[in-house]
Scaffold this motif. Structure first.
Motif, short mmCIF file in Angstrom:
data_model
loop_
_atom_site.label_atom_id
_atom_site.label_comp_id
_atom_site.label_asym_id
_atom_site.label_seq_id
_atom_site.Cartn_x
_atom_site.Cartn_y
_atom_site.Cartn_z
N GLU A 216 0.72 -1.11 0.11
CA GLU A 216 0.13 0.19 -0.08
C GLU A 216 0.87 1.24 0.14
N ALA A 217 1.56 1.43 1.12
CA ALA A 217 2.37 2.77 1.09
C ALA A 217 3.88 2.44 0.97
N PHE A 218 4.20 1.04 0.80
CA PHE A 218 5.62 0.36 0.55
C PHE A 218 5.56 -0.49 -0.68
N GLY A 219 6.60 -0.55 -1.17
CA GLY A 219 6.48 -1.19 -2.60
C GLY A 219 6.80 -2.63 -2.46
N LEU A 220 7.55 -3.09 -3.48
CA LEU A 220 7.91 -4.54 -3.93
C LEU A 220 8.56 -5.47 -2.74
N PRO A 221 9.44 -4.73 -1.97
CA PRO A 221 10.04 -5.50 -0.78
C PRO A 221 9.01 -6.24 0.00
N SER A 222 8.12 -5.29 0.39
CA SER A 222 7.02 -5.63 1.34
C SER A 222 6.31 -6.52 0.87
N ILE A 223 5.86 -6.63 -0.25
CA ILE A 223 5.12 -7.62 -1.11
C ILE A 223 5.83 -8.87 -1.03
N GLY A 238 -2.29 -4.36 -1.77
CA GLY A 238 -1.37 -5.00 -2.66
C GLY A 238 -0.95 -4.25 -3.93
N VAL A 239 -1.82 -2.92 -4.12
CA VAL A 239 -1.63 -2.12 -5.40
C VAL A 239 -0.17 -1.95 -6.04
N ARG A 240 0.68 -1.71 -4.99
CA ARG A 240 2.03 -1.54 -5.51
C ARG A 240 2.63 -2.53 -6.06
N ILE A 241 1.92 -3.82 -6.54
CA ILE A 241 2.68 -4.66 -7.48
C ILE A 241 2.69 -4.18 -8.64
N ALA A 289 -4.78 -13.57 -3.87
CA ALA A 289 -5.87 -12.12 -3.98
C ALA A 289 -5.36 -10.81 -3.35
N LEU A 290 -5.66 -9.76 -4.22
CA LEU A 290 -5.42 -8.57 -4.03
C LEU A 290 -6.69 -7.72 -3.41
N GLU A 291 -6.63 -7.35 -2.11
CA GLU A 291 -7.79 -6.80 -1.44
C GLU A 291 -7.54 -5.38 -1.62
N VAL A 292 -7.98 -4.88 -2.75
CA VAL A 292 -8.01 -3.45 -3.24
C VAL A 292 -9.19 -2.81 -2.55
N CYS A 293 -8.81 -1.56 -2.03
CA CYS A 293 -9.78 -0.56 -1.54
C CYS A 293 -9.51 0.95 -2.29
N PRO A 294 -10.17 1.06 -3.43
CA PRO A 294 -9.83 2.33 -4.12
C PRO A 294 -9.91 3.60 -3.25
N LEU A 295 -11.24 3.93 -2.80
CA LEU A 295 -11.25 5.02 -2.12
C LEU A 295 -10.04 5.43 -0.98
N ALA A 302 -1.78 6.05 -2.47
CA ALA A 302 -1.50 5.01 -3.20
C ALA A 302 -2.25 4.99 -4.65
N ALA A 303 -3.09 5.98 -4.94
CA ALA A 303 -3.61 5.93 -6.36
C ALA A 303 -3.91 7.48 -6.61
N LEU A 304 -3.82 7.94 -7.92
CA LEU A 304 -4.21 9.11 -8.24
C LEU A 304 -5.79 9.45 -8.25
#
Length: 390
Positions: A216-223, A238-241, A289-295, A302-304
């Motif tokens: 979310e706030a941290f990238g690939l190393p966390s995933i 998981g959006v930083r995948i 599974a990626l538990e994505v929460c857009p808002l 984490a998103a624009l």
């Protein structure tokens, strides 16, 4: 009904009636503003930043709208502050079940951190008992009103604390009583999931399910650590995948917003040269599974925008994307709002909504028979009716 006509007929009323599945929802992030006020009075909590329901709701939303995960997490001091008695916790859990059921949710896994609710003397097991009692009461009440819902709990350990093994043991002890899994949460930076490797190894020995907040706030190393060291079955956010994806020779993160917004349609049309790195390919291939929460992602940076949110691209690429709410109070959201926003801003169709709903149910932590039953007897028939109505 074609996908194109679906876009024009998917009103918020139609979406509200669709069956929904929630995998990523925090109990202390979904308290009703009126309940926060009432519990504060009942428990002598005097630190609330506003004294009326509308002002308090606005404060939570505005404070969470900072673009910073750390600032976002600060808002929880007040909801946790009023959830320190069995009665308060049980009430919040009951209302959580009712609110989800009223929004069309048929299955929900709601997570909470027992260690955050023991400041006034409750034991960890008493906190879990209170939540499960509230879920049961809310589900029973909802069913009597013609809105059946299955409520299950995930026990969360805080990644900056040292109770993860104890919470993991608690999750295993309660797994036949309504707890279906384990999670770690909190700020990612500086607190990698491998700090809690003992807990994850214990869970794997006990054949227990777990998800991990990562990417979310941290990238690939966390995933990478969450999956390859800890063995996560799902990723919270998981959006930083996307950091491991390139398009036409350009890294996803370097694309501007219009290019990101146009990408899902280009993927479906076969017009984009999309390359997955080894980690992204592994996540997709293994159906993690990626538990994505857009808002929520918009609030934490984490998103624009919904229009260009990576969830649409990930769905088009065949990742197992599940749509969720994260924190309904802080994000002023619901599953209906999340879905409606993606339909209006990102051009989602009924088929897209059905796909993420089935994805979520496939990845739920209840048994296979129950997952299949909900998919085949609740979700699929309701979507068939919705298609026919168009």
């Amino acid at each position: 009904m074609s996908d194109e006509t679906t876009k024009s007929t998917l009103s918020e009323d139609v979406i509200a009636r669709l069956p929904k599945v929630v995998l990523h929802d925090h109990l202390d992030g979904g308290v009703r503003p009126a309940t926060v006020l009432e519990l504060a009075r009942e428990t002598d909590y005097d630190a609330l930043p506003a004294a009326d329901e509308a002002s308090l709701a606005a404060w939570f939303r505005d404070s969470a709208d900072s673009g910073s995960l750390e600032r976002y997490l600060e808002t929880f001091a007040h909801t946790v502050g009023v959830m320190q008695t069995r009665e308060a916790i049980e009430r919040v859990a009951r209302e959580c079940a009712l609110d989800h059921a009223n929004d069309g949710v048929v299955y929900a896994e709601v997570r909470f951190a027992p260690e955050l609710h023991i400041e006034q003397g409750l034991g960890l097991d008493e906190v879990v008992d209170a939540v499960l009692a509230g879920f049961e009461a809310g589900a029973r009440e909802s069913e009597s009103q013609g809105r059946p819902i299955v409520m299950r709990a995930l026990l969360t350990a805080m990644r900056h604390a040292a109770k993860s093994v104890e919470i993991a043991e608690l999750a295993v002890a309660y797994r036949d009583k309504g707890v279906v899994g384990f999670d770690i949460a909190g700020a990612e930076a500086g607190f990698p999931p491998t700090h809690h490797l003992d807990a994850f190894e214990y869970l794997r020995r006990e054949n227990a399910h777990f998800t991990i907040h990562a990417g979310e706030a941290f990238g690939l190393p966390s995933i990478w650590e969450a999956i390859q060291y800890c063995g996560a079955e799902r990723l919270g956010h998981g959006v930083r995948i996307t950091d491991d994806i390139s398009v036409d020779g350009v890294e996803y993160g370097e694309l501007d917003e219009p290019a990101r917004a146009a990408l899902p349609a280009r993927v479906r049309a076969g017009e984009a040269d999309v390359r997955l790195g080894r980690l992204a390919a592994f996540v997709r291939d293994r159906r993690i599974a990626l538990e994505v929460c857009p808002l929520s992602n918009l609030q934490t940076g984490a998103a624009l925008s919904l229009r260009s949110h990576p969830i649409s691209m990930l769905l088009a690429l065949g990742f197992r994307v599940a749509l969720s709410t994260d924190n309904r109070l802080m994000s002023d959201t619901s599953m209906t709002k999340e879905m409606t926003g993606l339909v209006r801003e990102a051009g989602w169709t009924l088929a897209d909504l059905e796909k993420v709903t089935v994805n979520a149910m496939k990845s739920a932590f209840v048994g296979f028979d129950e997952r299949l039953d909900i998919i085949m007897t609740v979700i699929k028939p309701a979507y068939a009716v919705a298609r026919g109505q168009g």
